[in-house]
Scaffold this active site. Sequence first.
Site, PDB file in Angstrom:
ATOM      1  N   ARG A 119     -16.509 -16.995  -1.904  1.00 43.79           N
ATOM      2  CA  ARG A 119     -15.751 -16.934  -0.642  1.00 43.79           C
ATOM      3  C   ARG A 119     -14.410 -17.682  -0.695  1.00 43.79           C
ATOM      4  NH1 ARG A 119     -21.176 -17.421   1.330  1.00 43.79           N
ATOM      5  NH2 ARG A 119     -21.846 -15.457   2.275  1.00 43.79           N
ATOM      6  N   LYS A 140      -0.420 -11.675  -1.061  1.00 45.35           N
ATOM      7  CA  LYS A 140      -1.079 -10.366  -1.104  1.00 45.35           C
ATOM      8  C   LYS A 140      -1.842 -10.240  -2.420  1.00 45.35           C
ATOM      9  CE  LYS A 140       1.584  -7.094   1.681  1.00 45.35           C
ATOM     10  NZ  LYS A 140       2.368  -5.847   1.609  1.00 45.35           N
ATOM     11  N   GLU A 182      12.947  -4.818  -7.778  1.00 43.91           N
ATOM     12  CA  GLU A 182      12.489  -5.614  -6.637  1.00 43.91           C
ATOM     13  C   GLU A 182      13.553  -6.635  -6.215  1.00 43.91           C
ATOM     14  OE1 GLU A 182      10.026  -5.193  -4.713  1.00 43.91           O
ATOM     15  OE2 GLU A 182       8.355  -4.260  -5.784  1.00 43.91           O
ATOM     16  N   LYS A 223      11.778 -13.221   0.404  1.00 48.12           N
ATOM     17  CA  LYS A 223      10.341 -12.956   0.538  1.00 48.12           C
ATOM     18  C   LYS A 223       9.672 -14.051   1.354  1.00 48.12           C
ATOM     19  CE  LYS A 223       6.334 -10.958  -0.649  1.00 48.12           C
ATOM     20  NZ  LYS A 223       5.929 -10.692  -2.039  1.00 48.12           N
ATOM     21  N   GLU A 233       1.371  -9.111   7.699  1.00 49.32           N
ATOM     22  CA  GLU A 233       1.973  -7.783   7.737  1.00 49.32           C
ATOM     23  C   GLU A 233       1.702  -7.040   9.037  1.00 49.32           C
ATOM     24  OE1 GLU A 233       3.056  -4.764   4.201  1.00 49.32           O
ATOM     25  OE2 GLU A 233       0.920  -4.916   4.606  1.00 49.32           O
ATOM     26  N   ARG A 237       7.013  -7.969   7.961  1.00 49.63           N
ATOM     27  CA  ARG A 237       6.664  -8.000   6.546  1.00 49.63           C
ATOM     28  C   ARG A 237       6.616  -6.594   5.944  1.00 49.63           C
ATOM     29  NH1 ARG A 237       2.280 -11.841   3.358  1.00 49.63           N
ATOM     30  NH2 ARG A 237       2.678 -10.951   1.304  1.00 49.63           N
ATOM     31  N   ASN A 241       8.271  -3.479   2.018  1.00 53.39           N
ATOM     32  CA  ASN A 241       7.813  -2.244   1.385  1.00 53.39           C
ATOM     33  C   ASN A 241       8.909  -1.181   1.320  1.00 53.39           C
ATOM     34  OD1 ASN A 241       5.054  -2.902   0.789  1.00 53.39           O
ATOM     35  ND2 ASN A 241       4.655  -2.827   2.988  1.00 53.39           N
ATOM     36  N   HIS A 244       8.666   1.654  -1.143  1.00 54.00           N
ATOM     37  CA  HIS A 244       7.327   1.668  -1.717  1.00 54.00           C
ATOM     38  C   HIS A 244       6.475   2.861  -1.289  1.00 54.00           C
ATOM     39  CE1 HIS A 244       8.479  -2.276  -2.997  1.00 54.00           C
ATOM     40  NE2 HIS A 244       7.306  -2.538  -3.507  1.00 54.00           N
ATOM     41  N   HIS A 248       4.566   4.197  -4.495  1.00 61.21           N
ATOM     42  CA  HIS A 248       3.114   4.190  -4.678  1.00 61.21           C
ATOM     43  C   HIS A 248       2.579   5.609  -4.892  1.00 61.21           C
ATOM     44  CE1 HIS A 248       2.580   0.041  -2.530  1.00 61.21           C
ATOM     45  NE2 HIS A 248       3.034  -0.063  -3.763  1.00 61.21           N
ATOM     46  N   HIS A 261       5.944  -0.279 -12.075  1.00 62.93           N
ATOM     47  CA  HIS A 261       6.025  -0.351 -10.618  1.00 62.93           C
ATOM     48  C   HIS A 261       7.481  -0.393 -10.153  1.00 62.93           C
ATOM     49  CE1 HIS A 261       5.140  -1.355  -6.495  1.00 62.93           C
ATOM     50  NE2 HIS A 261       5.824  -2.475  -6.591  1.00 62.93           N
TER      51      HIS A 261
END
Length: 358
Positions: A119, A140, A182, A223, A233, A237, A241, A244, A248, A261
Site C-alpha cells: 500500500r 504520475k 517534451e 511542470k 489532473e 494539469r 497533455n 498527447h 498516445h 514517446h
Amino acid sequence: MKALRVEADHPYMVHIGQDVFKLFTDAYRELLDAADRVVILADEKVAGLHLDSLLSHLHPYEAIVFLIPSGEQAKSVQTFMDCHSFLLKEGCSRKSLLLAFGGGATGDVAGFVASTFMRGIPYIQIPTTILAHDSAVGGKTAINHELGKNMIGTFYQPAAVLYNIQFLKTLPEQEVRSGMAEVIKHAFISNEAWLGELLKIQSFNELTDEDWMFHLERGIAVKAAIVEEDEFEGGVRKYLNFGHTLAHAVEAHLGYGKITHGEAVALGMAYALTLSAHPHTEEFLSWCQVNGYPLEKILEISFEDVVGFMKKDKKSSKGSLNFVMLETTGQPYMKTIDEAAAETAYGQLREKIGGMLK
C-alpha cells in the site's frame, strides 16, 4: 547544482546537476538510514552504462538491483508483477526504499510499484533521459494496456528527484529528440520568448551543459507549477497533455516502443497546432524536419488508424474527441472537436508534411 521544490500533497525537491548523488549521504541520509532494504529498479541498458557509478555513490548503503526491460516494454503487467515478486522474495517491507533508475518508462513502472507494494513505500526518481525531466516530476505512475497507454496507474509523489545531467551524454540521438519534444511542449504552453529560443535550435549537438541545465530547469519549473495548482489532473494539469492525444494513439497503433514517446508527442503537437491554427505551426514543422523527427509517419498512418485510440484517451469521455488546444502560445485550453473537423485537420497536416518531404 540547481534545486526546485514541488509543493504537492507530499512536497519534495528536484535536484539538477553533475554532483546530485552526494545528496544520498547528505540531504537524504535520514531517508536511507531508515530503510531496511534499498532496492534499485533499473533499466537494463542504463544499468550497463551507469549502475556502477550509482552504486559507488550509495556507499556505505547496500542496495539490491532488479533489472527491467528498456523503454515502453517495461510498462507491462508482467514487468509490474515481476517487480513485486522480487520485492517479496527479497523480504522487503513498508520500510524499504525504491530507487527508479532509468528513463520515463522506468520511472512510471517503478513509481507504480512503489505506490502499490504494501500500500505504498517511498521512492526516489533518478532519471537518466531528457524525456524524464517531464515524467519524473509530478507523481504520475502507470503501466500500459494493449487498449491504451498509461491506463493503469496512480498519483504517487516521489520522496525526491535526483537528476544527474552527466548521464545525458550517453543518450542516443533518437532519445535526445524524444526528450526535446517534451521540453518544447513546456515552452508552447508557457512562454513565447522561450519557445522562440528553442525553435532556433538547428542541432541538439550544439547545446552545452549550461544550455541543458537552463532548458531542463525551465521545463521542470513549468511542470512543477502546474502540478502544484492541480496535482490530480482535475483541471489545468491536463494542459501538460498538449500533443498527447494523437501521440498516445500513434504509439498504440504502431505498438509500444516502435516510436519513442517524444517523437510521437512531436507528431501530436503538430496535429494540435494544426487544429488550433497556431501561428508557429509551419515553423514547428520545419524545426521537426531539421532535427530529424519522423514526420513521414503521419503519411503512413490514416485517420481511421488512430481515431479509435483517441476516443479512449483519458481526457475524453463517451467517445468524444477532446484536445488541448493552443491558438496562442502560453494560453492552452480544452476543446471537444467533432470527428469530421478532426479528420479534416489530420488531412491538412498530412498535406503539409507531404509537401515538405517531396
